[in-house]
Design a protein around this motif. Structure first.
Motif, short mmCIF file in Angstrom:
data_model
loop_
_atom_site.label_atom_id
_atom_site.label_comp_id
_atom_site.label_asym_id
_atom_site.label_seq_id
_atom_site.Cartn_x
_atom_site.Cartn_y
_atom_site.Cartn_z
N ASP A 75 -5.13 5.03 -6.08
CA ASP A 75 -6.05 3.92 -6.35
C ASP A 75 -5.68 2.75 -5.44
O ASP A 75 -4.59 2.19 -5.55
CB ASP A 75 -5.90 3.53 -7.83
CG ASP A 75 -6.80 2.36 -8.21
OD1 ASP A 75 -7.40 1.74 -7.30
OD2 ASP A 75 -6.89 2.07 -9.41
N PRO A 76 -6.57 2.38 -4.52
CA PRO A 76 -6.22 1.30 -3.58
C PRO A 76 -6.00 -0.05 -4.27
O PRO A 76 -5.37 -0.93 -3.69
CB PRO A 76 -7.43 1.25 -2.64
CG PRO A 76 -8.53 1.97 -3.33
CD PRO A 76 -7.90 2.94 -4.28
N TYR A 77 -6.47 -0.18 -5.49
CA TYR A 77 -6.28 -1.45 -6.21
C TYR A 77 -5.03 -1.43 -7.08
O TYR A 77 -4.66 -2.45 -7.65
CB TYR A 77 -7.51 -1.78 -7.07
CG TYR A 77 -8.73 -2.01 -6.23
CD1 TYR A 77 -8.89 -3.19 -5.51
CD2 TYR A 77 -9.72 -1.03 -6.13
CE1 TYR A 77 -10.00 -3.40 -4.72
CE2 TYR A 77 -10.84 -1.23 -5.33
CZ TYR A 77 -10.97 -2.41 -4.63
OH TYR A 77 -12.07 -2.61 -3.84
N ALA A 78 -4.39 -0.27 -7.16
CA ALA A 78 -3.17 -0.17 -7.97
C ALA A 78 -2.04 -0.88 -7.22
O ALA A 78 -2.07 -1.03 -6.01
CB ALA A 78 -2.83 1.29 -8.22
N PRO A 79 -1.03 -1.32 -7.96
CA PRO A 79 0.09 -2.00 -7.31
C PRO A 79 0.89 -1.07 -6.39
O PRO A 79 0.76 0.15 -6.48
CB PRO A 79 0.96 -2.44 -8.50
CG PRO A 79 0.54 -1.61 -9.64
CD PRO A 79 -0.88 -1.25 -9.42
N SER A 80 1.71 -1.64 -5.54
CA SER A 80 2.68 -0.84 -4.80
C SER A 80 3.59 -0.18 -5.83
O SER A 80 3.86 -0.77 -6.87
CB SER A 80 3.52 -1.74 -3.90
OG SER A 80 2.70 -2.38 -2.97
N MET A 81 4.02 1.04 -5.53
CA MET A 81 4.80 1.76 -6.53
C MET A 81 6.11 2.30 -5.94
O MET A 81 6.14 2.75 -4.80
CB MET A 81 3.99 2.95 -7.07
CG MET A 81 2.78 2.53 -7.90
SD MET A 81 1.61 3.88 -8.16
CE MET A 81 2.51 4.90 -9.30
N GLY A 124 0.80 -1.22 0.00
CA GLY A 124 0.00 0.00 0.00
C GLY A 124 0.83 1.27 0.00
O GLY A 124 0.31 2.35 -0.28
N GLU A 125 2.14 1.16 0.28
CA GLU A 125 2.97 2.36 0.27
C GLU A 125 3.40 2.69 -1.16
O GLU A 125 3.57 1.80 -1.99
CB GLU A 125 4.22 2.14 1.14
CG GLU A 125 3.89 2.02 2.61
CD GLU A 125 5.10 1.69 3.48
OE1 GLU A 125 4.94 1.70 4.70
OE2 GLU A 125 6.20 1.42 2.94
N ARG A 126 3.56 3.99 -1.41
CA ARG A 126 4.08 4.43 -2.70
C ARG A 126 5.32 5.26 -2.42
O ARG A 126 5.23 6.32 -1.81
CB ARG A 126 3.05 5.30 -3.44
CG ARG A 126 1.93 4.54 -4.13
CD ARG A 126 0.78 4.26 -3.20
NE ARG A 126 -0.39 3.71 -3.88
CZ ARG A 126 -0.59 2.42 -4.12
NH1 ARG A 126 0.30 1.53 -3.76
NH2 ARG A 126 -1.69 2.02 -4.72
#
Ligand SMILES: Nc1ncnc2c1ncn2[C@@H]1O[C@H](COP(=O)(O)OP(=O)(O)OP(=O)(O)O)[C@@H](O)[C@H]1O
Ligand SMILES: [Mg+2]
Length: 270
Positions: free
Chosen positions: A198-204, A36-38
């Motif tokens: 976007d909570p469904y996006a991958p960790s970045m 969940g962290e970016r």
């Protein structure tokens, strides 16, 4: 797997060094990225940012220390199983892709984990996904253009769509805004911001040289200098004038403007 499945760390580096020709390009780096962290990686030219991304993408093994990616220990796992779980968009990637392939083909081929070769038997579902990612990055009008004819910004956006094609759990971006004009940068920052929130996006994890390129939604920053971690933590508390000045080796003033950041050098006093 195993006992480590309990941890939800996306990336966990412990005392990682990369030594080449007697020099530590990455020097005892310990860093973890939780789900969940970016993260943004900041640092001057040659600091070791791309080297860190190469480890995170499982293409480079540390000389010493341990690297765990998506719960799997590098060296103890088949990288060919790990790699499809990681999306990488960087400058090196662009050079490996065939220039004569169309934009749509360039994104589609990612579904099969290769850089070349157009197959006739791509599934409809893959093509729909490729179109959807390209649409999200504003590349709808370029689907049939040859990759080699794209501008820098168009190429960057295509590479990000491509990196998302395998539905990665971890998305790595190496200087995605480099070479873009002001409008292109702002457009990309906006799109990355949308993705980051976007909570469904991958960790970045995104590498950049410029705090202006940090999109709202990025939560953490890692600052490195000469292969070493200088500071790591939440953007709000870590990204300050002191840390950035130490990182880039000159006096800088960092300011926050709403949900964006700017930095400039201090005027030289006489
Ligand atoms: N195979 C190698 N052998 C020796 N030195 C290397 C090798 N690969 C990279 N380096 C050096 O390691 C250092 C870190 O490189 P890296 O590409 O990680 O930097 P970077 O932070 O991404 O820099 P930039 O902002 O310019 O992209 C550089 O000084 C580079 O010259
Ligand atoms: Mg680099």
């Amino acid at each position: 797997m195993g006992e480590n499945a309990l941890m939800s760390d996306v990336l966990e580096l412990v005392d990682v060094s990369v030594v080449r020709e007697g020099r530590a390009l990455v020097d005892q780096v310990s860093w973890s990225v939780a789900e969940g962290e970016r993260w943004v990686i900041l640092g001057p030219n040659g600091a070791g940012k791309t080297t860190l991304l190469n480890i995170a993408s499982s293409y480079l093994f540390p000389t010493s220390g341990t690297a765990q990616i998506l719960g799997e220990k590098l060296g103890g796992v088949d990288v060919f199983e790990l790699r499809p779980r990681i999306g990488m968009a960087g400058i090196n990637m662009a050079e490996k892709l065939p220039r004569r392939q169309t934009v749509l083909e360039t994104v589609l081929t990612a579904a099969y984990g290769m850089t070349a070769h157009w197959h006739e038997n791509y599934e409809d579902v893959d093509e729909r996904r490729a179109r959807a990612f390209l649409d999200r990055l504003g590349m709808n009008d370029y689907l049939d253009r040859k990759f080699g004819t794209l501008s820098e910004g168009e190429r960057k956006r295509t590479l990000i769509a491509r990196a998302m094609m395998t539905d990665p759990e971890l998305l790595l971006l190496d200087e995605p805004a480099a070479g873009l004009d002001l409008g292109g940068r702002e457009d990309l920052v906006r799109r990355l911001g949308r993705l980051a929130r976007d909570p469904y996006a991958p960790s970045m994890i995104m590498v950049t040289h410029h705090v202006e390129e940090i999109a709202p939604g990025f939560t953490h920053v890692l600052m490195i200098r000469q292969g070493r971690v200088l500071a790591a933590g939440p953007v709000e508390t870590t990204l300050n004038s002191r840390n950035l000045s130490l990182c880039f080796g000159l006096p800088l003033v960092v300011e926050r403007n709403g949900d964006r950041w700017t930095a400039q050098g201090l005027p030289l006093s006489s």
